[in-house]
Design a protein around this motif. Structure first.
Motif, PDB file in Angstrom:
ATOM      1  N   ARG A 243       0.838  -1.199   0.000  1.00  0.00           N
ATOM      2  CA  ARG A 243       0.000   0.000   0.000  1.00  0.00           C
ATOM      3  C   ARG A 243       0.875   1.252   0.000  1.00  0.00           C
ATOM      4  N   ALA A 244       1.997   1.197   0.696  1.00  0.00           N
ATOM      5  CA  ALA A 244       2.905   2.346   0.747  1.00  0.00           C
ATOM      6  C   ALA A 244       3.527   2.594  -0.620  1.00  0.00           C
ATOM      7  N   ILE A 245       3.901   1.536  -1.332  1.00  0.00           N
ATOM      8  CA  ILE A 245       4.476   1.694  -2.671  1.00  0.00           C
ATOM      9  C   ILE A 245       3.483   2.391  -3.585  1.00  0.00           C
ATOM     10  N   VAL A 246       2.233   1.936  -3.552  1.00  0.00           N
ATOM     11  CA  VAL A 246       1.192   2.525  -4.399  1.00  0.00           C
ATOM     12  C   VAL A 246       0.958   3.985  -4.028  1.00  0.00           C
ATOM     13  N   ASP A 247       0.894   4.268  -2.744  1.00  0.00           N
ATOM     14  CA  ASP A 247       0.565   5.617  -2.279  1.00  0.00           C
ATOM     15  C   ASP A 247       1.687   6.616  -2.511  1.00  0.00           C
ATOM     16  N   GLU A 248       2.917   6.133  -2.656  1.00  0.00           N
ATOM     17  CA  GLU A 248       4.069   7.033  -2.720  1.00  0.00           C
ATOM     18  C   GLU A 248       4.666   7.165  -4.123  1.00  0.00           C
ATOM     19  N   LEU A 249       3.953   6.672  -5.140  1.00  0.00           N
ATOM     20  CA  LEU A 249       4.455   6.818  -6.506  1.00  0.00           C
ATOM     21  C   LEU A 249       4.525   8.295  -6.890  1.00  0.00           C
ATOM     22  N   VAL A 250       5.610   8.677  -7.527  1.00  0.00           N
ATOM     23  CA  VAL A 250       5.767  10.056  -7.988  1.00  0.00           C
ATOM     24  C   VAL A 250       5.075  10.204  -9.339  1.00  0.00           C
ATOM     25  N   PRO A 251       4.791  11.446  -9.780  1.00  0.00           N
ATOM     26  CA  PRO A 251       4.035  11.648 -11.031  1.00  0.00           C
ATOM     27  C   PRO A 251       4.590  10.897 -12.238  1.00  0.00           C
ATOM     28  N   GLN A 252       5.915  10.869 -12.419  1.00  0.00           N
ATOM     29  CA  GLN A 252       6.477  10.168 -13.572  1.00  0.00           C
ATOM     30  C   GLN A 252       6.176   8.676 -13.499  1.00  0.00           C
ATOM     31  N   GLN A 253       6.269   8.117 -12.305  1.00  0.00           N
ATOM     32  CA  GLN A 253       5.955   6.704 -12.139  1.00  0.00           C
ATOM     33  C   GLN A 253       4.474   6.444 -12.382  1.00  0.00           C
ATOM     34  N   LEU A 254       3.627   7.367 -11.922  1.00  0.00           N
ATOM     35  CA  LEU A 254       2.189   7.210 -12.121  1.00  0.00           C
ATOM     36  C   LEU A 254       1.836   7.176 -13.597  1.00  0.00           C
ATOM     37  N   MET A 255       2.510   8.003 -14.397  1.00  0.00           N
ATOM     38  CA  MET A 255       2.228   8.028 -15.830  1.00  0.00           C
ATOM     39  C   MET A 255       2.481   6.661 -16.451  1.00  0.00           C
ATOM     40  N   GLN A 256       3.548   5.988 -16.013  1.00  0.00           N
ATOM     41  CA  GLN A 256       3.876   4.664 -16.538  1.00  0.00           C
ATOM     42  C   GLN A 256       2.887   3.626 -16.020  1.00  0.00           C
ATOM     43  N   VAL A 257       2.586   3.680 -14.731  1.00  0.00           N
ATOM     44  CA  VAL A 257       1.687   2.704 -14.126  1.00  0.00           C
ATOM     45  C   VAL A 257       0.294   2.786 -14.731  1.00  0.00           C
TER      46      VAL A 257
END
Length: 268
Positions: A243-257
């Protein structure tokens, strides 16, 4: 095992589940995966610590979630795992009544038979998912859940369309669980933490899973999730570390995910 062989890609999710099982607070437990990793001679160390192992575990947890929900509603139904690899979903979710079919290429099934055998309710099918004859070996009734985890992206779009039409024609009303990778992921796969280490190449990019439903009039997307938008009950059950990994993704990582989706489609 030979590096770069066709079997190599099936070892990635297998190793992810084995690594997960060794944790004190795992998202899933898979002792059979540990057994197989120990029995297959392969350089797994090149995958150690890579973020995609965790992603593979969360994907598997979602497919397990869908399978349990299907069997809760249809306890005597049929589950068909296409591109099954060395999956052990049966061991994690079987209800003692359902029928299962594990489909993969002949050399994968040959490897699989080192660890599993056919039973009255569970049958292995040695064929390509694109072979129009493989459904002839499914001799149980529905309802059906067709599970295609981490397989369709490696086919051409034309082949994926053929597979969707095939299962819709042969298993009307089936649920199709599948995952899709967007254009950006497919284009940058040589920089991917895991795919860059194997010979397998993704060929099909899909930015919107509703396009797949559109190939078959009457098909409906029942749910579509990214790793950051898992069903609430599944997210709540994940270990705190996930849950921490999901909650702490930075914007660049979110774009990929956000370009990677897991979808459940009802076929007409």
């Amino acid at each position: 095992m030979k590096q770069g062989g066709v079997e190599e890609t099936v070892l990635i999710p297998l190793y992810a589940r084995a690594v997960e099982t060794a944790k004190t607070d795992p998202a899933l437990r898979d002792p059979r995966a540990v057994e197989m990793v120990e029995a297959i001679d392969y350089d797994y160390a090149k995958f150690d610590g890579l973020p995609s192992l965790g992603g593979a575990v969360m994907r598997t947890a979602l497919f397990d979630h869908w399978t349990r929900a299907f069997l809760a509603e249809h306890p005597d139904g049929t589950v068909i795992e296409v591109g099954t690899g060395l999956n052990t979903r049966f061991e994690r979710t079987d209800n003692g009544r359902a029928h299962w079919y594990d489909l993969d290429l002949p050399d994968i099934i040959e490897l699989r038979r080192r660890f599993f055998h056919d039973t009255r309710r569970r049958t292995m099918i040695s064929a390509s998912v694109t072979d129009p004859a493989w459904p002839d070996q499914v001799d149980t009734g529905g309802p059906y859940l067709i599970s295609a985890e981490a397989v369709l992206a490696f086919l051409s779009e034309e082949s994926v369309r053929s597979v969707v039409q095939l299962v819709a024609n042969r298993f009307p009303g089936a649920l199709l669980a599948m995952d899709t990778s967007g254009t950006g992921i497919v284009a940058a796969q040589q920089q991917h933490d895991v795919l860059s280490k194997v010979d397998a190449v993704m060929n099909w990019a899909c930015d919107d899973p509703s396009e797949v439903a559109g190939w078959r009039p009457g098909a409906e997307v029942l749910g579509s999730h990214t790793l950051t938008s898992l069903p609430p009950e599944l997210y709540a059950a994940l270990p705190a570390a996930y849950r921490a990994i999901v909650d702490e993704l930075v914007p660049q990582q979110l774009m990929q995910v956000e370009q990677y989706r897991m979808s459940l489609i009802r076929l007409p």
